[in-house]
Design a protein around this motif. Structure first.
Motif, PDB file in Angstrom:
ATOM      1  N   LEU A  86       0.758  -1.166   0.033  1.00 26.89           N
ATOM      2  CA  LEU A  86       0.023  -0.032  -0.005  1.00 26.89           C
ATOM      3  C   LEU A  86       0.888   1.379  -0.059  1.00 26.89           C
ATOM      4  N   PRO A  87       0.562   2.446  -0.625  1.00 24.50           N
ATOM      5  CA  PRO A  87       1.224   3.581  -0.671  1.00 24.50           C
ATOM      6  C   PRO A  87       1.176   4.288   0.733  1.00 24.50           C
ATOM      7  N   ASP A  88       2.102   5.341   0.878  1.00 24.60           N
ATOM      8  CA  ASP A  88       1.904   6.128   2.192  1.00 24.60           C
ATOM      9  C   ASP A  88       0.874   7.082   2.246  1.00 24.60           C
ATOM     10  N   THR A  89       0.278   7.429   3.343  1.00 27.26           N
ATOM     11  CA  THR A  89      -0.271   8.437   3.670  1.00 27.26           C
ATOM     12  C   THR A  89       0.230   9.752   4.268  1.00 27.26           C
ATOM     13  N   PHE A  90      -0.806  10.872   4.433  1.00 30.27           N
ATOM     14  CA  PHE A  90      -0.445  11.975   4.913  1.00 30.27           C
ATOM     15  C   PHE A  90      -0.164  11.839   6.572  1.00 30.27           C
ATOM     16  N   GLN A  91       0.667  12.591   7.171  1.00 30.29           N
ATOM     17  CA  GLN A  91       1.093  12.571   8.699  1.00 30.29           C
ATOM     18  C   GLN A  91       0.188  13.581   9.280  1.00 30.29           C
ATOM     19  N   THR A  92      -0.708  13.234   9.774  1.00 27.99           N
ATOM     20  CA  THR A  92      -1.767  14.275  10.358  1.00 27.99           C
ATOM     21  C   THR A  92      -1.956  14.060  11.854  1.00 27.99           C
ATOM     22  N   ASP A  93      -1.582  13.192  12.313  1.00 26.17           N
ATOM     23  CA  ASP A  93      -2.324  12.956  13.967  1.00 26.17           C
ATOM     24  C   ASP A  93      -1.075  13.456  14.792  1.00 26.17           C
ATOM     25  N   HIS A  94       0.079  14.552  14.372  1.00 28.38           N
ATOM     26  CA  HIS A  94       0.787  15.064  15.334  1.00 28.38           C
ATOM     27  C   HIS A  94       0.424  16.341  15.465  1.00 28.38           C
ATOM     28  N   LEU A  95      -0.843  16.741  15.189  1.00 30.03           N
ATOM     29  CA  LEU A  95      -0.912  18.349  15.061  1.00 30.03           C
ATOM     30  C   LEU A  95      -0.766  18.809  16.626  1.00 30.03           C
ATOM     31  N   LEU A  96      -0.676  20.114  16.589  1.00 25.74           N
ATOM     32  CA  LEU A  96      -0.401  21.041  17.977  1.00 25.74           C
ATOM     33  C   LEU A  96      -1.625  21.235  18.513  1.00 25.74           C
ATOM     34  N   TYR A  97      -1.710  21.643  19.814  1.00 22.38           N
ATOM     35  CA  TYR A  97      -3.150  22.008  20.462  1.00 22.38           C
ATOM     36  C   TYR A  97      -3.840  23.160  19.858  1.00 22.38           C
ATOM     37  N   TYR A  98      -2.974  24.151  19.495  1.00 20.20           N
ATOM     38  CA  TYR A  98      -3.649  25.456  18.973  1.00 20.20           C
ATOM     39  C   TYR A  98      -3.975  25.204  17.681  1.00 20.20           C
ATOM     40  N   GLU A  99      -3.538  24.254  16.720  1.00 22.52           N
ATOM     41  CA  GLU A  99      -3.956  23.814  15.388  1.00 22.52           C
ATOM     42  C   GLU A  99      -5.316  23.453  15.505  1.00 22.52           C
ATOM     43  N   ARG A 100      -5.520  22.437  16.223  1.00 23.92           N
ATOM     44  CA  ARG A 100      -6.591  21.740  16.498  1.00 23.92           C
ATOM     45  C   ARG A 100      -7.832  22.570  17.033  1.00 23.92           C
ATOM     46  N   PHE A 101      -7.401  23.550  18.040  1.00 29.68           N
ATOM     47  CA  PHE A 101      -8.174  24.510  18.502  1.00 29.68           C
ATOM     48  C   PHE A 101      -8.654  25.576  17.661  1.00 29.68           C
ATOM     49  N   LYS A 102      -7.827  25.748  16.645  1.00 24.58           N
ATOM     50  CA  LYS A 102      -8.170  26.983  15.793  1.00 24.58           C
ATOM     51  C   LYS A 102      -9.192  26.276  14.687  1.00 24.58           C
ATOM     52  N   ALA A 103      -8.991  25.065  14.393  1.00 19.95           N
ATOM     53  CA  ALA A 103      -9.651  24.425  13.437  1.00 19.95           C
ATOM     54  C   ALA A 103     -11.242  24.361  13.711  1.00 19.95           C
ATOM     55  N   MET A 116      -5.863  -4.886  -7.153  1.00 22.10           N
ATOM     56  CA  MET A 116      -6.321  -4.582  -5.756  1.00 22.10           C
ATOM     57  C   MET A 116      -5.108  -4.672  -4.908  1.00 22.10           C
ATOM     58  N   GLU A 117      -4.763  -3.560  -4.108  1.00 22.56           N
ATOM     59  CA  GLU A 117      -3.642  -3.301  -3.068  1.00 22.56           C
ATOM     60  C   GLU A 117      -4.442  -3.378  -1.737  1.00 22.56           C
ATOM     61  N   CYS A 118      -3.840  -4.686  -1.148  1.00 25.49           N
ATOM     62  CA  CYS A 118      -4.378  -4.866   0.188  1.00 25.49           C
ATOM     63  C   CYS A 118      -3.462  -5.435   1.365  1.00 25.49           C
ATOM     64  N   GLU A 119      -3.489  -4.994   2.658  1.00 26.64           N
ATOM     65  CA  GLU A 119      -3.078  -5.834   3.541  1.00 26.64           C
ATOM     66  C   GLU A 119      -4.121  -6.462   4.528  1.00 26.64           C
ATOM     67  N   THR A 120      -4.037  -7.536   4.740  1.00 26.67           N
ATOM     68  CA  THR A 120      -5.104  -8.148   5.624  1.00 26.67           C
ATOM     69  C   THR A 120      -4.540  -8.547   7.121  1.00 26.67           C
ATOM     70  N   ARG A 121      -5.212  -8.729   8.154  1.00 23.27           N
ATOM     71  CA  ARG A 121      -4.866  -9.065   9.356  1.00 23.27           C
ATOM     72  C   ARG A 121      -5.863 -10.152   9.815  1.00 23.27           C
ATOM     73  N   GLY A 122      -5.140 -11.308   9.700  1.00 23.15           N
ATOM     74  CA  GLY A 122      -5.908 -12.787  10.193  1.00 23.15           C
ATOM     75  C   GLY A 122      -7.215 -12.989   9.135  1.00 23.15           C
ATOM     76  N   CYS A 123      -6.880 -12.480   8.121  1.00 21.77           N
ATOM     77  CA  CYS A 123      -8.209 -13.309   7.057  1.00 21.77           C
ATOM     78  C   CYS A 123      -7.567 -13.181   5.769  1.00 21.77           C
ATOM     79  N   ASP A 124      -8.132 -13.917   4.809  1.00 21.00           N
ATOM     80  CA  ASP A 124      -7.993 -13.997   3.342  1.00 21.00           C
ATOM     81  C   ASP A 124      -8.953 -13.377   2.667  1.00 21.00           C
ATOM     82  N   LEU A 125      -8.573 -12.415   1.758  1.00 24.75           N
ATOM     83  CA  LEU A 125      -9.284 -11.440   1.103  1.00 24.75           C
ATOM     84  C   LEU A 125      -8.950 -11.267  -0.462  1.00 24.75           C
ATOM     85  N   THR A 126      -9.880 -11.826  -1.090  1.00 27.84           N
ATOM     86  CA  THR A 126      -9.780 -11.806  -2.623  1.00 27.84           C
ATOM     87  C   THR A 126     -10.255 -10.454  -3.291  1.00 27.84           C
TER      88      THR A 126
END
Length: 718
Positions: free
Chosen positions: A104-121, A185-195
């Motif tokens: 799978l491709p990479d995603t955006f890093q968005t979970d390290h936002l600061l307090y004031y960034e979330r507050f303003k949003a 299809m590009e997929c990663e599974t956890r404990g199951c087979d997916l076609t």
């Protein structure tokens, strides 16, 4: 046939003016019939027109962003102001690389936002001043303005798989997106087979709609999808950490939801993240939140099963059960609001961490005997031989003792029973949890304090907490790093400290009500609060200590409830110097609380008797120009009385001791008179005439006060 494409080009905004739009019309010609135009338009002409449009037309996300943030051009403290720049389009968000060698491709890093960034949003863009009932509508409107409506790829995160999909439509009101599977299809599974076939079947069963909360935007360097990624992050964070299922049933719907719920919960989240909340209070909050969610599910299920028109016995029983669950739910919600409120959470935090929920003392070892716990990460043969010769053989050679070895002082203390001894060998011990002493034990450093160092780096908990009946600490050095709690707290029982060094970060030693502290020949410094904080009803003996470079040296609390027991204080031969405020400060109620009460002749007689016995006037007979009943809280440095004939010692030291003695005697006499007045008003029996023998100080002499910023002694009136 001709086809017109209209492209809008925003002009440069000047002097704060809004952007104007210039339309450019491009005519495309095709000989195909109109009904086949979408599929048969001349490819070369279409590419040329598309190239021209791309050169003069900003992308959709930049246009929607500029329109949405037009009023915020002069306010760049939202944490995403860099997206408003006129530089060439490129992402300003970091890449979140997937672990391992996944497909799978990479995603955006968005979970390290600061307090004031979330507050303003949340404050300016997503929620504003909406009510609780308007949260869904405001959220949908925010997403419609920000999220790209189609043609972007995302990772769909489910419980057992991650799969790459392409978004073809977004339903902001339902918080869902219509997606198609990216082929192959590009997929990663956890404990199951997916076609591929099973995934297509799953999408068909869900009408190709998946929750927006389960989508993460695929990383793109162009910057076209930055706002979409941020919007989904704010949405995901809101419903995971801010929104509560019972909020929509809140009776206070007329109040601003952001101010009432979002801001305190967001602040609490970051306080916990930054270790600014004691660990005990964090655990209490999470357990209360889980219990409240469980009770709400039970209550909702029971309520949905009730028939309002039915009068059957079963429905009556269910209604009574529903009322019981409702009361429990409201109590849990009130508790959560207290913890979430930054001004009130420490009221509950004090109760949680005041020793009421601390571990119970183990008492004597069930099998009998006592244990010497040796703490050492490593030791040479010579050190071990010296330890046996100097310490173990002379004091612990009887059959009653056995030896256990530890590498961590916290583990050694936790393994103790009543009567055990912990010997800490020279070295630096870094710990992250607090040392909680609940049994009567002795913890001793083998060597000088500077050689036996215990360092704590975790912010959330106090360093040392003592609740044992008779605890001893000897020859140890405690160092705080990045702390928010005090370095040592005696919550109950008795603690004896000798030859210890305490390098503080926040408050120093705290002696709670009904606790006892004997601190001899210790060195305490660096506190951002008081070096020693003494509560009413405690017993505190300070002999031969150095207390310096703190905000205040010693703080004595005389609470508003005048019926609180007076602390008993001994201060002998202490060196209190270079503190920012006072050497000793007394916190007490203003005089109005006492003088407004009717005077008692017996109380006056007691004050006169006290003056004859001690040679010190009570506060009622002293002219204090610093007190003003109209001022709720003031600080007054007491004038030092003239040195009486026959007193020995340097003038600075004697005057400081006399000033402290004078104020404490006066406070004791005044409180005694008030106690008698209240007892008489309540119709009580004759007051205990021995109360004056329980004065605040037992002995105060030989203390040295040097270079304290505001003087030797002061009072804080409230």
């Amino acid at each position: 046939m001709s086809e017109e494409l209209v492209c809008s080009k925003p002009e440069e905004a000047r002097n704060g003016e809004t952007e104007n739009s210039v339309e450019i019309v491009i005519t495309l010609t095709s000989e195909d019939p109109p009904n086949n135009h979408d599929h048969n338009v001349n490819q070369q002409t279409e590419r040329e027109a598309e190239t021209v449009c791309n050169e003069i037309r900003p992308n959709h996300s930049r246009v929607s962003k500029e329109l949405f943030q037009a009023e915020e051009d002069d306010d760049d403290d939202s944490g995403t102001h860099y997206l408003n720049s006129d530089e060439r389009p490129c992402t300003h968000l970091q890449r979140a690389e997937r672990p391992g060698n996944g497909k799978l491709p990479d995603t955006f890093q968005t979970d390290h936002l600061l307090y004031y960034e979330r507050f303003k949003a949340y404050q300016d863009y997503m929620l504003g001043d909406c009510k609780t009932s308007e949260v869904e509508a405001f959220t949908a409107e925010y997403l419609e303005k920000i999220v790209e409506p189609c043609d972007w790829q995302a990772i769909w995160h489910a419980d057992v798989f991650d799969v790459l999909v392409e978004v073809v439509d977004v339903d902001c009101k339902e918080l869902k997106a219509k997606v198609d599977l990216v082929l192959p299809m590009e997929c990663e599974t956890r404990g199951c087979d997916l076609t591929e076939e099973s995934m297509k079947a799953l999408l068909e069963a869900t009408l190709h709609k998946v929750p927006l909360l389960e989508l993460s935007v695929v990383y793109d360097e162009s910057g076209d999808f930055d706002q979409t990624a941020l919007a989904l992050e704010h949405l995901r964070f809101f419903y995971k950490h801010i929104w509560r299922k019972w909020d929509e049933e809140d009776e206070d719907d007329d109040f601003d939801y952001f101010v009432r719920c979002v801001e305190p919960r967001l602040r609490l989240y970051y306080d916990i993240l930054e270790d600014r909340v004691p660990a005990g209070l964090v655990a209490e909050y999470h357990s209360t939140l889980a219990l409240c969610s469980e009770k709400f599910r039970e209550f909702s299920s029971l309520r949905s099963g009730l028939d309002s028109d039915s009068e059957s016995e079963q429905d009556n029983v269910s209604m009574v059960e529903g009322l019981r669950l409702y009361e429990q739910l409201e109590a849990l919600k009130r508790k959560l609001r207290i913890i979430e409120n930054p001004l009130l959470r420490y009221v509950l935090g004090y109760k949680v961490n005041s020793g009421q929920q601390s571990c119970r003392a183990k008492g004597p070892r069930p099998a009998g005997g006592r244990v010497v716990h040796l703490v050492s990460a490593s030791a040479t043969v010579h050190q071990l031989q010296s330890l046996i010769t100097d310490k173990l053989m002379p004091h612990y050679s009887s059959e009653e003792f056995e030896v256990q070895f530890h590498s961590d002082p916290v583990l050694a203390v936790n393994a103790c029973y009543e009567g055990d001894v912990v010997i800490v060998c020279p070295g630096l011990y870094s710990i992250t949890s607090s040392i909680s002493i609940v049994d009567s034990i002795e913890v001793e450093g083998y060597g000088l304090p500077d050689e036996v160092v215990i360092e704590k780096r975790n912010k959330g908990d106090a360093f040392v907490e003592s609740t044992g009946a008779n605890v001893k600490l000897l020859n140890l050095k405690f160092i705080q790093r990045d702390a928010i709690e005090g370095i040592l707290c005696v919550r109950q029982g008795k603690l004896e400290m000798e030859n210890c060094v305490m390098q503080c970060e926040t408050t120093g030693v705290i002696v709670r009500s009904a606790a006892q502290l004997c601190m001899n020949m210790c060195d305490l410094y660096g506190s951002k609060g008081a070096g020693v904080e003494i509560y009413p009803g405690s017993v505190c003996s300070l002999v031969g200590n150095g207390i310096h470079h703190c905000k205040e040296g010693i703080l004595i609390k005389d609470f508003a409830d005048e019926l609180d027991a007076m602390p008993k204080i001994t201060m002998v031969n202490n060196m209190i110097h270079n503190n920012q405020g006072y050497g000793v400060i007394l916190v007490k109620p203003g005089d109005a609380t006492v003088e407004d009460l009717p005077s008692e002749p017996s109380a006056a007689d007691e004050r006169e008797k006290e003056f004859e016995n001690t040679g010190v006037q009570s506060e009622a007979d002293i002219d204090d120009d610093g007190c003003d009943d109209d001022v709720p809280a003031i600080v007054v440095e007491e004038e030092c009385p003239a040195i009486k004939h026959g007193h020995s010692g340097p003038p600075d030291f004697t005057e400081g001791n006399d000033a402290i003695k004078q104020e404490l005697v006066a406070t004791s006499a005044k409180k005694h008179g008030l106690q008698k007045s209240r007892m008489k008003a309540l119709g009580a029996m004759q007051a205990d005439e021995n109360l004056l023998s329980q004065e605040m100080f037992i002995s105060i002499h030989g203390n040295q006060f040097k270079h304290n910023g505001k003087g030797s002694f002061g009072t804080f009136l409230y």
